[in-house]
Design an enzyme around this catalytic site. Sequence first.
Site, mmCIF file in Angstrom:
data_model
loop_
_atom_site.group_PDB
_atom_site.id
_atom_site.type_symbol
_atom_site.label_atom_id
_atom_site.label_comp_id
_atom_site.label_asym_id
_atom_site.label_seq_id
_atom_site.Cartn_x
_atom_site.Cartn_y
_atom_site.Cartn_z
ATOM 1 N N HIS A 42 -82.800 -48.197 -44.647
ATOM 2 C CA HIS A 42 -82.605 -46.784 -44.972
ATOM 3 C C HIS A 42 -83.935 -46.121 -45.258
ATOM 4 C CE1 HIS A 42 -78.212 -46.894 -46.552
ATOM 5 N NE2 HIS A 42 -78.348 -47.541 -45.417
ATOM 6 N N ARG B 192 -82.107 -46.097 -40.481
ATOM 7 C CA ARG B 192 -81.295 -44.922 -40.752
ATOM 8 C C ARG B 192 -82.181 -43.867 -41.403
ATOM 9 N NH1 ARG B 192 -76.419 -44.129 -45.192
ATOM 10 N NH2 ARG B 192 -78.210 -43.648 -46.497
ATOM 11 N N TYR C 60 -77.293 -36.402 -50.239
ATOM 12 C CA TYR C 60 -76.838 -37.778 -50.068
ATOM 13 C C TYR C 60 -77.892 -38.582 -49.311
ATOM 14 C CZ TYR C 60 -75.176 -41.948 -48.087
ATOM 15 O OH TYR C 60 -75.138 -43.265 -47.732
ATOM 16 N N ASP D 48 -76.471 -40.734 -41.164
ATOM 17 C CA ASP D 48 -75.163 -40.743 -41.830
ATOM 18 C C ASP D 48 -74.841 -39.330 -42.317
ATOM 19 O OD1 ASP D 48 -72.918 -41.279 -43.337
ATOM 20 O OD2 ASP D 48 -73.809 -42.916 -44.498
ATOM 21 N N HIS E 280 -72.009 -38.680 -43.796
ATOM 22 C CA HIS E 280 -71.266 -38.966 -45.022
ATOM 23 C C HIS E 280 -70.021 -38.096 -45.196
ATOM 24 C CE1 HIS E 280 -71.074 -40.772 -49.124
ATOM 25 N NE2 HIS E 280 -71.695 -41.728 -48.491
ATOM 26 N N GLU F 297 -73.123 -41.489 -38.112
ATOM 27 C CA GLU F 297 -72.141 -42.157 -38.973
ATOM 28 C C GLU F 297 -71.284 -41.156 -39.738
ATOM 29 O OE1 GLU F 297 -73.920 -45.237 -41.228
ATOM 30 O OE2 GLU F 297 -72.616 -44.939 -42.952
ATOM 31 N N GLU G 69 -66.575 -47.212 -43.306
ATOM 32 C CA GLU G 69 -66.942 -47.897 -44.548
ATOM 33 C C GLU G 69 -65.890 -47.722 -45.638
ATOM 34 O OE1 GLU G 69 -70.754 -45.921 -45.072
ATOM 35 O OE2 GLU G 69 -69.987 -44.883 -46.829
ATOM 36 N N ARG H 35 -67.129 -49.559 -38.987
ATOM 37 C CA ARG H 35 -67.974 -49.961 -40.117
ATOM 38 C C ARG H 35 -67.216 -50.639 -41.252
ATOM 39 N NH1 ARG H 35 -72.478 -49.025 -41.596
ATOM 40 N NH2 ARG H 35 -71.997 -47.836 -43.475
ATOM 41 N N GLU I 292 -75.731 -52.999 -41.496
ATOM 42 C CA GLU I 292 -76.501 -52.245 -42.487
ATOM 43 C C GLU I 292 -77.053 -53.206 -43.539
ATOM 44 O OE1 GLU I 292 -74.117 -49.524 -44.769
ATOM 45 O OE2 GLU I 292 -75.852 -48.354 -45.407
ATOM 46 N N TRP J 35 -67.782 -35.628 -50.835
ATOM 47 C CA TRP J 35 -69.120 -36.112 -51.182
ATOM 48 C C TRP J 35 -69.617 -37.111 -50.163
ATOM 49 C CZ3 TRP J 35 -70.935 -41.094 -52.338
ATOM 50 C CH2 TRP J 35 -72.323 -41.121 -52.616
HETATM 51 O O1 EZ4 Z 1 -72.346 -43.878 -50.032
HETATM 52 O O2 EZ4 Z 1 -71.841 -47.379 -50.502
HETATM 53 O O3 EZ4 Z 1 -73.771 -46.014 -45.303
HETATM 54 N N1 EZ4 Z 1 -73.805 -46.147 -46.483
HETATM 55 C C1 EZ4 Z 1 -73.195 -45.353 -47.362
HETATM 56 C C2 EZ4 Z 1 -73.295 -45.730 -48.819
HETATM 57 C C3 EZ4 Z 1 -72.123 -45.209 -49.635
HETATM 58 C C4 EZ4 Z 1 -71.973 -46.044 -50.877
HETATM 59 C C5 EZ4 Z 1 -70.762 -45.602 -51.711
HETATM 60 O O4 EZ4 Z 1 -70.545 -46.499 -52.756
HETATM 61 O O5 EZ4 Z 1 -72.598 -44.375 -46.959
HETATM 62 O O6 EZ4 Z 1 -74.519 -45.279 -49.345
HETATM 63 CO CO CO Z 2 -72.276 -44.440 -44.804
#
Ligand code: EZ4
Ligand code: CO
Length: 404
Positions: free
Chosen positions: A124, A149, A161, A212, A214, A238, A264, A285, A341, A404
């Site tokens: 990351h 990423r 984020y 990502d 998110h 993502e 995820e 994922r 990841e 979020w």
């Molecule tokens: O926000 O695991 O791709 N990774 C992510 C993570 C999630 C956290 C949430 O607990 O999106 O950083």
């Molecule tokens: Co993610």
Amino acid sequence: MAGRIVDARVVVTCPGRNFVTLRLETEDGITGLGDATLNGRELAVAAYLTEHVVPTLIGRDSARIEDTWQYLYRGAYWRRGPVTMSAIAAVDTALWDIKGKTAGLPVYQLLGGRSRDGVTVYGHANGETVEDVLGEVARYVDLGYRAVRVQAGIPGLTTTYGVGRDRLFYEPADAAIPSEATWSTERYLAHVPTVLARVRQEFGPELRLLHDAHHRLTPIEAARLGRALEPFALTWLEDPVPAELQEGFRLIRQHTTTPLAVGEVFNTVWDCHRLITEQLIDYVRTTVVHAGGITHLRRILDLAALHQVRSGSHGATDLSPVCMAAALHVDLAVPNFGLQEYMRHTEATDAVFPHSYRFADGQLHPGDEPGLGVDLDEELAARYPYRPASLPVNRLEDGTMHDW
Ligand code: EZ4
Ligand code: CO
């Protein structure tokens, strides 16, 4: 033969962040570990295990992994959901660990043996400014990563984020009562393509880049972002949209060739079967810990393989080294591995969970110890008591609650 389960213990520890671990022990003295960590809801899973699962495990034949999975899944009546599936995952993972130790084989051998030499991972890279981001990408490249990423601060927003204070150890769960962040899709969509453009320009065509979103966009917004990112040839975009609505991906798919990854937060194959069978995504994922363990993750990945969807298991720091090890055994064995990841754990976490997996040349290797190759130092774990920590919530600039 490992024999019957004689002890089952739930260990909660906080070496920098909270982890829930299940330790099973058999009459022959073989122990197995399973991760049960659900970020921000740790004690719910711990209670589910202690109150409702552990009493049913004592005396059970540790060799019957599939039967135990079916017992816990069908037997609960209240199916699915992250709490239930994380609890089932912990039992399942611990039983695979025990079976490996009993056979004297690493778990990947039980899953059919290796399909590749190592597990390619992505790190990351994140920073407030584009310059910060470029510096962080360079650091990952220097460390040997082949995939990165990219997350950047958004001008006009105070927190974003994926952009952490500590560069290598990103942890979003920062307060007992959720902290509140501000979000603007307009600011985000205007800025992110410029960041990816700079990174691609500086690092050339070979480095694999990911981003990502998110779960914050609508399908048509995600389609627009995917299209804007096409020139920068991402490995994946993502979590473009909140994924309860599997059909939402049809709209994104109609508009962009940017590959899509999601899953995820999924718990079972029922969260993604349409995404997979209609080829609406490219990478799934789902993880060992939140999707019912090795047994159920492999079931999802087998369906995915039929539809040319590859794995991209979540590997954030809130998944313990036990989950990471289990993921690596699966990654090494399945035919349709994509990318894993990998967010590094802190030294304190690594000390509580000594493990045999190692990073080299952009890949992780699970090692050849029997079972998963991870231990739990319970004495050390006891020195780090549980601390409440929640994931943040998000509001738009006018105060409206957002994802979020
Ligand atoms: O926000 O695991 O791709 N990774 C992510 C993570 C999630 C956290 C949430 O607990 O999106 O950083
Ligand atoms: Co993610």
